[in-house]
Design a protein around this motif. Structure first.
Motif, PDB file in Angstrom:
ATOM      1  N   GLY A 193      12.992   1.988  -4.811  1.00 51.99           N
ATOM      2  CA  GLY A 193      13.657   3.277  -4.903  1.00 51.99           C
ATOM      3  C   GLY A 193      13.003   4.364  -4.077  1.00 51.99           C
ATOM      4  N   ALA A 194      12.187   3.970  -3.101  1.00 51.03           N
ATOM      5  CA  ALA A 194      11.493   4.954  -2.272  1.00 51.03           C
ATOM      6  C   ALA A 194      12.443   5.510  -1.213  1.00 51.03           C
ATOM      7  CB  ALA A 194      10.282   4.315  -1.605  1.00 51.03           C
ATOM      8  N   THR A 195      12.439   6.825  -1.079  1.00 48.51           N
ATOM      9  CA  THR A 195      13.270   7.470  -0.063  1.00 48.51           C
ATOM     10  C   THR A 195      12.431   7.679   1.191  1.00 48.51           C
ATOM     11  OG1 THR A 195      14.519   8.618  -1.780  1.00 48.51           O
ATOM     12  CG2 THR A 195      14.720   9.459   0.469  1.00 48.51           C
ATOM     13  N   VAL A 196      12.570   6.747   2.118  1.00 45.03           N
ATOM     14  CA  VAL A 196      11.776   6.787   3.354  1.00 45.03           C
ATOM     15  C   VAL A 196      12.731   6.656   4.537  1.00 45.03           C
ATOM     16  CG1 VAL A 196       9.947   5.692   4.696  1.00 45.03           C
ATOM     17  CG2 VAL A 196       9.805   5.730   2.201  1.00 45.03           C
ATOM     18  N   ARG A 197      12.583   7.550   5.491  1.00 45.45           N
ATOM     19  CA  ARG A 197      13.412   7.483   6.693  1.00 45.45           C
ATOM     20  C   ARG A 197      12.667   6.719   7.775  1.00 45.45           C
ATOM     21  NH1 ARG A 197      16.570  12.539   9.551  1.00 45.45           N
ATOM     22  NH2 ARG A 197      17.487  11.354  11.278  1.00 45.45           N
ATOM     23  N   THR A 208       8.586  -8.164   9.907  1.00 46.57           N
ATOM     24  CA  THR A 208       7.735  -7.365   9.034  1.00 46.57           C
ATOM     25  C   THR A 208       8.407  -6.058   8.673  1.00 46.57           C
ATOM     26  OG1 THR A 208       5.754  -8.321  10.056  1.00 46.57           O
ATOM     27  CG2 THR A 208       5.460  -6.292   8.819  1.00 46.57           C
ATOM     28  N   ALA A 209       9.068  -5.431   9.647  1.00 41.93           N
ATOM     29  CA  ALA A 209       9.780  -4.185   9.379  1.00 41.93           C
ATOM     30  C   ALA A 209      10.919  -4.417   8.385  1.00 41.93           C
ATOM     31  CB  ALA A 209      10.319  -3.598  10.679  1.00 41.93           C
ATOM     32  N   ALA A 210      11.629  -5.545   8.517  1.00 41.38           N
ATOM     33  CA  ALA A 210      12.732  -5.853   7.606  1.00 41.38           C
ATOM     34  C   ALA A 210      12.219  -6.061   6.183  1.00 41.38           C
ATOM     35  CB  ALA A 210      13.474  -7.096   8.091  1.00 41.38           C
ATOM     36  N   LEU A 211      11.089  -6.763   6.048  1.00 34.34           N
ATOM     37  CA  LEU A 211      10.501  -6.971   4.728  1.00 34.34           C
ATOM     38  C   LEU A 211      10.067  -5.645   4.120  1.00 34.34           C
ATOM     39  CD1 LEU A 211       9.308  -8.710   2.468  1.00 34.34           C
ATOM     40  CD2 LEU A 211       7.233  -8.964   3.863  1.00 34.34           C
ATOM     41  N   ARG A 212       9.425  -4.809   4.909  1.00 31.23           N
ATOM     42  CA  ARG A 212       8.967  -3.502   4.430  1.00 31.23           C
ATOM     43  C   ARG A 212      10.155  -2.667   3.946  1.00 31.23           C
ATOM     44  NH1 ARG A 212       5.858  -2.323   8.558  1.00 31.23           N
ATOM     45  NH2 ARG A 212       7.479  -1.329   9.790  1.00 31.23           N
ATOM     46  N   ARG A 213      11.254  -2.740   4.683  1.00 30.04           N
ATOM     47  CA  ARG A 213      12.445  -1.982   4.327  1.00 30.04           C
ATOM     48  C   ARG A 213      13.002  -2.445   2.977  1.00 30.04           C
ATOM     49  NH1 ARG A 213      15.208  -3.414   8.698  1.00 30.04           N
ATOM     50  NH2 ARG A 213      13.836  -2.170  10.003  1.00 30.04           N
ATOM     51  N   VAL A 271      11.393  -4.008   0.503  1.00 27.02           N
ATOM     52  CA  VAL A 271      10.484  -3.685  -0.602  1.00 27.02           C
ATOM     53  C   VAL A 271      10.593  -2.216  -0.979  1.00 27.02           C
ATOM     54  CG1 VAL A 271       8.052  -3.513  -1.252  1.00 27.02           C
ATOM     55  CG2 VAL A 271       8.871  -5.551  -0.058  1.00 27.02           C
ATOM     56  N   LEU A 272      10.653  -1.334   0.007  1.00 25.65           N
ATOM     57  CA  LEU A 272      10.757   0.095  -0.288  1.00 25.65           C
ATOM     58  C   LEU A 272      12.100   0.426  -0.926  1.00 25.65           C
ATOM     59  CD1 LEU A 272       9.093   1.560   2.945  1.00 25.65           C
ATOM     60  CD2 LEU A 272       8.165   1.616   0.623  1.00 25.65           C
ATOM     61  N   ASP A 273      13.169  -0.224  -0.473  1.00 25.63           N
ATOM     62  CA  ASP A 273      14.490   0.012  -1.064  1.00 25.63           C
ATOM     63  C   ASP A 273      14.518  -0.405  -2.537  1.00 25.63           C
ATOM     64  OD1 ASP A 273      15.527   1.056   1.253  1.00 25.63           O
ATOM     65  OD2 ASP A 273      16.532  -0.799   1.892  1.00 25.63           O
ATOM     66  N   ARG A 274      13.949  -1.561  -2.832  1.00 24.78           N
ATOM     67  CA  ARG A 274      13.946  -2.048  -4.224  1.00 24.78           C
ATOM     68  C   ARG A 274      13.103  -1.157  -5.128  1.00 24.78           C
ATOM     69  NH1 ARG A 274      13.072  -8.495  -2.804  1.00 24.78           N
ATOM     70  NH2 ARG A 274      15.217  -8.870  -2.029  1.00 24.78           N
ATOM     71  N   SER A 318       0.821  -1.211   0.000  1.00 23.91           N
ATOM     72  CA  SER A 318       0.000   0.000   0.000  1.00 23.91           C
ATOM     73  C   SER A 318       0.853   1.258   0.000  1.00 23.91           C
ATOM     74  CB  SER A 318      -0.913   0.013   1.232  1.00 23.91           C
ATOM     75  OG  SER A 318      -1.717  -1.143   1.289  1.00 23.91           O
ATOM     76  N   LEU A 319       2.112   1.146   0.430  1.00 23.13           N
ATOM     77  CA  LEU A 319       2.970   2.317   0.537  1.00 23.13           C
ATOM     78  C   LEU A 319       3.648   2.688  -0.778  1.00 23.13           C
ATOM     79  CD1 LEU A 319       4.901   1.510   3.857  1.00 23.13           C
ATOM     80  CD2 LEU A 319       2.638   2.521   3.574  1.00 23.13           C
ATOM     81  N   LEU A 320       3.713   1.746  -1.710  1.00 17.54           N
ATOM     82  CA  LEU A 320       4.533   1.951  -2.894  1.00 17.54           C
ATOM     83  C   LEU A 320       4.030   3.096  -3.768  1.00 17.54           C
ATOM     84  CD1 LEU A 320       5.287  -1.751  -3.874  1.00 17.54           C
ATOM     85  CD2 LEU A 320       6.736  -0.129  -2.633  1.00 17.54           C
ATOM     86  N   ALA A 321       2.714   3.282  -3.842  1.00 24.29           N
ATOM     87  CA  ALA A 321       2.175   4.347  -4.684  1.00 24.29           C
ATOM     88  C   ALA A 321       2.444   5.721  -4.091  1.00 24.29           C
ATOM     89  CB  ALA A 321       0.671   4.150  -4.882  1.00 24.29           C
ATOM     90  N   LYS A 322       2.463   5.816  -2.754  1.00 15.36           N
ATOM     91  CA  LYS A 322       2.649   7.107  -2.089  1.00 15.36           C
ATOM     92  C   LYS A 322       3.435   6.910  -0.800  1.00 15.36           C
ATOM     93  CE  LYS A 322       0.030  11.281  -1.043  1.00 15.36           C
ATOM     94  NZ  LYS A 322      -1.343  11.877  -0.900  1.00 15.36           N
TER      95      LYS A 322
END
Length: 270
Positions: A234-238, A222-227, A229-232, A204-208
């Motif tokens: 190219g999402a810049t999330v802190r 779950t946090a590791a998986l989320r990290r 997926v977002l890295d792959r 759900s986070l990938l679009a925004k």
């Protein structure tokens, strides 16, 4: 003769206070009311707290404090046996339990889950009045006001998503959302369709993607998986740690939660 009185002895034993509790005083059945109660009155007035406050993942009290106090599992039988002066329960208490308390003649205060700082302060006032602790309640509310005054920001809010645990994220109509707004964040859970706390898979986070993700457990799977997926993507999330003890409750938790959010906000560029 002994056989004749044995059932009576067993019945009387079953009516003794559970969990080492003492008769009279206040019984609290929820970790948030546990914390609020101990912020308002000395421990000597507490007959029992909830067993949740003695568990690391659920408590909002220091474990060393919670484990020195008697506790119950929240059953009507345990509470009635304690013969408390007051029971602190929640608005989600089942009707059968409410009926049992009423039949036993127990004075019971049913507390809801406040969704704003103002509602939490009102809850502090109500409980303080019930406990004859008006001065302590007013002092706690002044601490909340002082914390709110020192964190408020006027610049553009930063979108942030706060995960409670796993895929469970905070939504837009909650106390945490109110604290985030005041501290200079926009609750991204609301942007993604969550009006209250609910499940929000990483997809759900990938679009925004939000600018910041607040997590209580950075080491979880779950946090590791989320990290990843977002890295792959190219999402810049802190990702920033937000302790679990600041997630569950209002009242005494609010100043510490606001201070933590304000610190994170100062570290994040607009």
């Amino acid at each position: 003769m002994m056989r004749a009185i044995l059932p009576l002895l067993l019945l009387l034993a079953g009516c003794q206070p559970a969990g080492g509790g003492r008769q009279g005083g206040v019984v609290s059945l929820n970790p948030c009311s546990d914390q609020l109660l101990l912020a308002l009155v000395p421990a000597e007035r507490v007959a029992a707290i909830s067993h949740y406050s003695q568990q690391p993942g659920a408590t909002s009290l220091p474990l060393a404090v919670a484990r020195r106090l008697p506790s119950t599992a929240g059953t009507a039988e345990e509470v009635i046996a304690l013969a408390p002066d007051l029971v602190l329960a929640t608005s989600f208490t089942p009707p059968a339990t409410r009926d049992a308390f009423a039949r036993a003649g127990l004075k019971t205060l049913y507390l809801d889950s406040p969704t704003t700082i103002a509602a939490s302060k009102q809850q502090v006032t109500v409980l303080a009045r019930a406990m004859g602790a008006d001065a302590r309640g007013a002092a706690l509310n002044r601490r909340i006001d002082a914390a709110a005054a020192r964190v408020v920001r006027q610049d553009a809010p930063v979108p942030a998503l706060l995960y409670i645990s796993g895929d469970l994220a905070n939504g837009g109509q909650t106390l945490l959302s109110d604290l985030m707004r005041l501290s200079g964040f926009r609750d991204a859970g609301a942007d993604l369709g969550l009006s209250v706390t609910g499940t929000l898979p990483v997809e759900s986070l990938l679009a925004k993607p939000p600018a910041v993700i607040l997590v209580p457990d950075a080491g979880g799977r779950t946090a590791a998986l989320r990290r990843r997926v977002l890295d792959r993507a190219g999402a810049t999330v802190r990702e920033v740690a937000f302790p679990r003890t600041l997630v569950n409750c209002g009242g005494p938790t609010i100043p510490a939660a606001l201070d933590r959010l304000a610190l994170i906000r100062r570290q994040v560029a607009t």
